[in-house]
Scaffold this active site. Structure first.
Site, PDB file in Angstrom:
ATOM      1  N   ARG A   1       1.133  -0.777   0.232  1.00 17.95           N
ATOM      2  CA  ARG A   1      -0.153  -0.240   0.438  1.00 17.95           C
ATOM      3  C   ARG A   1       0.656   0.850   0.086  1.00 17.95           C
ATOM      4  NH1 ARG A   1      -1.443   1.416   5.102  1.00 17.95           N
ATOM      5  NH2 ARG A   1      -2.341  -0.561   5.607  1.00 17.95           N
TER       6      ARG A   1
ATOM      7  N   TYR B   1     -17.806  16.292 -14.542  1.00 18.30           N
ATOM      8  CA  TYR B   1     -18.425  15.530 -15.036  1.00 18.30           C
ATOM      9  C   TYR B   1     -19.106  14.858 -12.994  1.00 18.30           C
ATOM     10  CZ  TYR B   1     -18.510  10.264 -13.375  1.00 18.30           C
ATOM     11  OH  TYR B   1     -18.617   8.796 -13.248  1.00 18.30           O
TER      12      TYR B   1
ATOM     13  N   ASP C   1      -8.723  18.742 -13.840  1.00 16.77           N
ATOM     14  CA  ASP C   1      -8.821  17.270 -14.288  1.00 16.77           C
ATOM     15  C   ASP C   1      -8.619  17.523 -15.972  1.00 16.77           C
ATOM     16  OD1 ASP C   1      -9.955  15.475 -15.038  1.00 16.77           O
ATOM     17  OD2 ASP C   1     -11.306  15.172 -13.657  1.00 16.77           O
TER      18      ASP C   1
ATOM     19  N   LYS D   1      -9.728   6.633 -18.524  1.00 23.84           N
ATOM     20  CA  LYS D   1      -9.981   7.193 -19.709  1.00 23.84           C
ATOM     21  C   LYS D   1      -8.743   6.698 -20.746  1.00 23.84           C
ATOM     22  CE  LYS D   1     -13.951   7.981 -16.951  1.00 23.84           C
ATOM     23  NZ  LYS D   1     -14.442   6.579 -17.016  1.00 23.84           N
TER      24      LYS D   1
HETATM   25  O1  P1T Z   1     -14.859   6.632 -13.027  1.00 23.06           O
HETATM   26  P1  P1T Z   1     -13.433   7.125 -12.025  1.00 23.06           P
HETATM   27  O2  P1T Z   1     -12.078   6.329 -12.666  1.00 23.06           O
HETATM   28  O3  P1T Z   1     -13.728   7.420 -10.571  1.00 23.06           O
HETATM   29  O4  P1T Z   1     -13.206   8.803 -12.991  1.00 23.06           O
HETATM   30  C1  P1T Z   1     -14.309   9.605 -12.225  1.00 23.06           C
HETATM   31  C2  P1T Z   1     -14.142  11.296 -13.820  1.00 23.06           C
HETATM   32  C3  P1T Z   1     -12.829  12.174 -13.090  1.00 23.06           C
HETATM   33  N1  P1T Z   1     -13.195  13.479 -14.309  1.00 23.06           N
HETATM   34  C4  P1T Z   1     -14.079  12.909 -15.367  1.00 23.06           C
HETATM   35  C5  P1T Z   1     -13.493  14.127 -15.897  1.00 23.06           C
HETATM   36  C6  P1T Z   1     -14.404  11.806 -15.858  1.00 23.06           C
HETATM   37  O5  P1T Z   1     -15.191  12.368 -16.805  1.00 23.06           O
HETATM   38  C7  P1T Z   1     -14.756  10.941 -15.101  1.00 23.06           C
HETATM   39  C8  P1T Z   1     -15.610   9.856 -14.892  1.00 23.06           C
HETATM   40  N2  P1T Z   1     -16.436   9.806 -16.439  1.00 23.06           N
HETATM   41  C9  P1T Z   1     -16.980   8.996 -15.971  1.00 23.06           C
HETATM   42  C10 P1T Z   1     -17.716   7.915 -16.047  1.00 23.06           C
HETATM   43  C11 P1T Z   1     -18.148   9.324 -17.465  1.00 23.06           C
HETATM   44  O6  P1T Z   1     -18.457   9.230 -18.495  1.00 23.06           O
HETATM   45  O7  P1T Z   1     -18.318  10.428 -17.560  1.00 23.06           O
END
Ligand code: P1T
Length: 412
Positions: free
Chosen positions: A55, A107, A181, A206
């Site tokens: 961890r 988001y 972000d 992504k």
């Molecule tokens: O899903 P996660 O890895 O926890 O990420 C969150 C997140 C943070 N910032 C942005 C700009 C994002 O688009 C996302 C996650 N978005 C999706 C799951 C979506 O379909 O838009």
């Protein structure tokens, strides 16, 4: 590329080499091994070579963190179990009574975390339109500790001027931390740290992973104090990813540059096609001259990703549903940034946790469709869209005819 800034020629080389040096391993492995051990032998109590417990640190994770830092022009990279775990860890740097400025278009999951979780910890979050610089100036307060920008935003693809916001914020108080972000562009297309931001956050789920088979988050920074706090919190909170997932994302970074170039090309072609289709009201894509921040995007970014958002004509959920039932090459699913093309309806899917009033204010209507344009052949993508949009057009014409007939019947 299409008028955007020229990218750094060393980017693909850094993506392939940094963090993956064979000399790190006794075996001289060219591909970093997956180190699954959760614990590491110590010479004497509390005397260990480099690693103690997985961890707090892991060799495979280190390879990825080093590579990510290099790609974001940062000194340090840290990875987390998801994008939201990265966000949560950053927010643990704050204390009750602190004030955070963020954007109203975010988001849906980040919005939900800020509004329904963070608030319970006594942190005030103010949601503004950061594309208007005067709004940023007006929102700054003596207890402001962080400015959180998502640019481009999800789903409306609004662009914030990172350099201008950083200047305003740092002139007001140099200790306020600016977080960007960068999920929608990846470091291939935008690097916020040289523009003045203190931290870059990613959902690696992504583009960074790009194969829709890992959930992960990351933070990159050159800010020593922020890094020390985050490194402590990464271990203290414990939202870390598995070594196997670190291996997968590190492998994906090797092709990030070529993938992003093709996402840009396919996304641009789709956006131009959509702009000329009679079923489409408006297309949002920073590479189109019709985008309100087109000039800023060209100045700030090295290109765009495969993200394209558009409004169908009218505001009819039934027409939108026809689009999703007719499309074949694009898959109806949440998420984005993979090699495969996805489409979704933010109002009912990724942004359903945003209140209907807020959605209405932002323009996230039932006719707003978000595409994550993948790496299939552009001819197949465009003919798929054309077919689905023609079905929508026929539905719109049928509705218009029925309305005219009903009006005529009422008049007779
Ligand atoms: O899903 P996660 O890895 O926890 O990420 C969150 C997140 C943070 N910032 C942005 C700009 C994002 O688009 C996302 C996650 N978005 C999706 C799951 C979506 O379909 O838009």
């Amino acid at each position: 590329m299409d008028g955007f800034r020229a990218n750094d020629v060393s980017f693909p080389t850094r993506a392939i080499r940094v963090g993956s040096e064979p000399e790190k391993w006794n075996s001289m492995a060219v591909v970093p091994p997956i180190s699954l051990s959760t614990t590491f032998k110590q010479h004497a109590p509390a005397q260990f070579k480099k690693y103690e417990y997985s961890r707090s640190g892991n060799p495979t994770r280190d390879c990825l963190e080093e590579c990510l830092a290099s790609l974001e022009d940062a000194k340090y990279g840290l990875v987390f179990a998801s994008g939201l775990a990265a966000t949560t860890t950053i927010m643990h740097m704050l204390s009750s009574g602190d004030h955070v400025i963020t954007m109203n278009d975010l988001y849906g999951g980040t919005n939900r975390y800020f509004k329904r979780v963070l608030i319970k910890q006594g942190i005030t979050v103010e949601f503004i339109d950061t594309t208007v610089l005067d709004n940023v100036k007006a929102a700054l307060k003596p207890n402001t500790k962080m400015v959180w920008c998502e640019t481009p935003t999800n789903p409306l693809l609004q662009i914030t001027d990172i350099a201008a916001v950083s200047k305003i914020v740092k002139e007001y108080n140099k200790d306020i931390l600016i977080v960007v972000d960068n999920t929608f562009l990846s470091p291939y297309n935008q690097r916020p740290l040289p523009l003045g931001a203190d931290m870059v956050m990613h959902s690696c789920t992504k583009y960074l992973n790009g194969h829709s088979d890992v959930v992960m988050g990351a933070v990159c920074t050159s800010h020593e104090e922020a890094h020390n706090q985050l490194r402590f919190l990464q271990n203290a909170i414990g939202g870390v990813p598995s070594p196997f997932d670190c291996y997968l994302v590190n492998r994906s970074l090797k092709t990030l540059a070529v993938r992003m170039m093709q996402h840009h090309k396919n996304g641009m072609a789709v956006a131009k096609f959509l702009e000329g289709h009679p079923a489409v009201e408006r297309v949002l894509h920073p590479g189109l001259p019709s985008h309100p921040q087109h000039e800023l995007a060209k100045r700030q970014c090295f290109g765009h990703s495969g993200m394209v958002t558009f409004f169908l004509k009218g505001d009819d959920l039934e027409v939108s549903k026809k689009f999703f039932s007719s499309i074949e090459v694009f898959t109806l699913a949440e998420s984005l940034g993979g090699y495969e093309s996805l489409c979704e309806l933010p109002s009912l899917m990724t942004h359903s946790s945003v209140s209907p009033e807020e959605r209405a204010k932002l323009g996230i209507t039932d006719s707003l469709i978000r595409l994550s344009v993948g790496l299939e052949s552009i001819e197949d993508l465009i003919s798929d869209l054309d077919k689905a949009l023609n079905v929508c057009l026929a539905e719109m014409n049928k509705t218009a005819r029925n309305t005219t007939d009903a009006a005529a019947a009422a008049a007779t």
